[in-house]
Write a protein that holds these residues in place. Sequence first.
Motif, PDB file in Angstrom:
ATOM      1  N   GLN A 182      46.867  52.435 -16.102  1.00 49.72           N
ATOM      2  CA  GLN A 182      45.797  53.095 -16.207  1.00 49.72           C
ATOM      3  C   GLN A 182      45.349  52.686 -17.882  1.00 49.72           C
ATOM      4  N   LEU A 183      46.377  52.831 -18.710  1.00 50.41           N
ATOM      5  CA  LEU A 183      46.031  52.448 -20.094  1.00 50.41           C
ATOM      6  C   LEU A 183      45.100  51.110 -20.240  1.00 50.41           C
ATOM      7  N   VAL A 184      45.704  50.124 -19.355  1.00 53.27           N
ATOM      8  CA  VAL A 184      45.004  48.876 -19.544  1.00 53.27           C
ATOM      9  C   VAL A 184      43.710  48.461 -18.616  1.00 53.27           C
ATOM     10  N   GLY A 185      43.454  49.771 -17.638  1.00 49.50           N
ATOM     11  CA  GLY A 185      42.081  49.486 -16.903  1.00 49.50           C
ATOM     12  C   GLY A 185      42.505  49.222 -15.513  1.00 49.50           C
ATOM     13  N   PHE A 186      43.537  49.384 -14.848  1.00 43.06           N
ATOM     14  CA  PHE A 186      44.002  49.212 -13.385  1.00 43.06           C
ATOM     15  C   PHE A 186      43.851  50.679 -12.990  1.00 43.06           C
ATOM     16  N   GLU A 187      43.352  50.757 -11.548  1.00 40.26           N
ATOM     17  CA  GLU A 187      43.127  51.924 -10.866  1.00 40.26           C
ATOM     18  C   GLU A 187      44.705  52.397 -10.430  1.00 40.26           C
ATOM     19  N   ASP A 188      45.309  51.517  -9.961  1.00 37.98           N
ATOM     20  CA  ASP A 188      46.864  52.061  -9.555  1.00 37.98           C
ATOM     21  C   ASP A 188      47.753  50.904  -9.892  1.00 37.98           C
TER      22      ASP A 188
ATOM     23  N   SER B 143      40.313  49.138 -21.377  1.00 39.17           N
ATOM     24  CA  SER B 143      40.897  50.158 -20.648  1.00 39.17           C
ATOM     25  C   SER B 143      39.870  50.846 -19.606  1.00 39.17           C
ATOM     26  N   GLU B 144      38.617  50.695 -19.701  1.00 42.07           N
ATOM     27  CA  GLU B 144      37.661  51.425 -18.978  1.00 42.07           C
ATOM     28  C   GLU B 144      37.139  50.658 -17.855  1.00 42.07           C
ATOM     29  N   LYS B 145      36.443  51.192 -16.780  1.00 40.27           N
ATOM     30  CA  LYS B 145      35.996  50.757 -15.708  1.00 40.27           C
ATOM     31  C   LYS B 145      34.934  49.706 -16.098  1.00 40.27           C
ATOM     32  N   ILE B 146      34.981  48.353 -16.092  1.00 40.65           N
ATOM     33  CA  ILE B 146      33.876  47.436 -16.470  1.00 40.65           C
ATOM     34  C   ILE B 146      33.577  46.629 -15.386  1.00 40.65           C
TER      35      ILE B 146
END
Length: 430
Positions: free
Chosen positions: A387-393, A328-331
């Motif tokens: 957002q919960l799974v890491g996509f910005e939009d 869920s984070e930006k990696i």
Amino acid sequence: MSPGKTFNLKLAQECAQAFSAAFGVGCLVTDAQGRAYYEQGYGCASCQLCHAAGRRPEECVQSQLYSMTESTRFGGKYIYFCPMGLTCFVSPILENEEATAKLTVGPFLMVDRQDYIACDLEGQMGLCGQPLQNVTALLDNIPYVPAEKVTGMSNLLFMAVGFLNNVSAANRMLESQGSTEIQGQITAYIQQVKTDSAAPPYPLETERAMLRAVRQTNKEEAQRQLNELLGYLFFSSGGDLARIKTQIYELLVLISRAAIDAGANSESILTANHQYLLAMNRIQDFDALCLWFTKTMGSLMDSVFDWAGARHANVIHQTVQYLNTHYSEKITMEQMAQRVYLSPSYFSRVFKEETGESFTTYLTRIRIERSKGLLKQKSIRLTDIAQLVGFEDQSYFTKVFKKQEGIPPLRYRESHAGQEKGRRRGREKP
């Protein structure tokens, strides 16, 4: 530390001598902190490559301690790579069911010497000049072992150390303890639901918690949740073993999919499921069924990180474990490469070679699989799921989801809403 009564140092020394003589590799007996008891051949205690390369000795110690933990976690054997990129494998020696010493084989080369110099020393570590010459001169001490032999050698070390640990007796004792613990929790759950005036509905949240634990390879938590589910199945079925088996197989399929979502090989797991069904049908006792299912779930969870044959097993393991808990984070690939102490280009190549997917593809697949579970809950908005799974939009999430699944996320939600409702009604029948 001196060896205790259970740990026979003389036998461990003889094991190291025999293994080193048979395969021409170094073998080291150490305590749990990495302090050497005995070394046969050119092993980790004799290796001077870290010093020649100007690396901190703490890196080697940390690598050894990590391998000790992982060898216990992976059932008694673990193949890993030292800070210099050389291969080692280890098996723990047990004392009072604690890993208090270990046998480590290595270091050795698993690739051509020139490839190692070009890819690992020059490419990955950036060595040049005198440090490179110093390390290269020491390579004469490092034996070469073909990759296809390493797993077999690791298995033989495990069996040899198993003799020291008296594994068969320990396994029987642990199995008995495991069965008693499982039945104790199931009985406690049944006693609790008996006090309720109405029959309880199927514990769907417990099932979800168990599947989350499977994805995170949290065996203790997965077992706790499974025991509650087994208690419910026994209570709601009135002890009807045939009915319990049907519901257990459904759970097995869900656990298998959770393991696949977390990175296990889908083809091998789906093939194994047929064998699991045959094995389950031969069981005619509820206690035996519970113990069998516990072991099967453990095997499926172990398969999530089954990279024993991979050249960079510890790198792949760390990466997959991190992605499955931080998706869920930006990696970025650069950040992940830094975490496992590799250059981005080398990390990218290693990850693709070992997993068959690029880093970005693998991470995207995990995120989409997690989103599918969230989409089944109508109360969560599409924007929040993205957002919960890491996509910005949301728009990018929708585009990626459609590309991977063939349909937009909202249509996926609609198509699965009816299935989930029907499944829930079926489970709530006493």
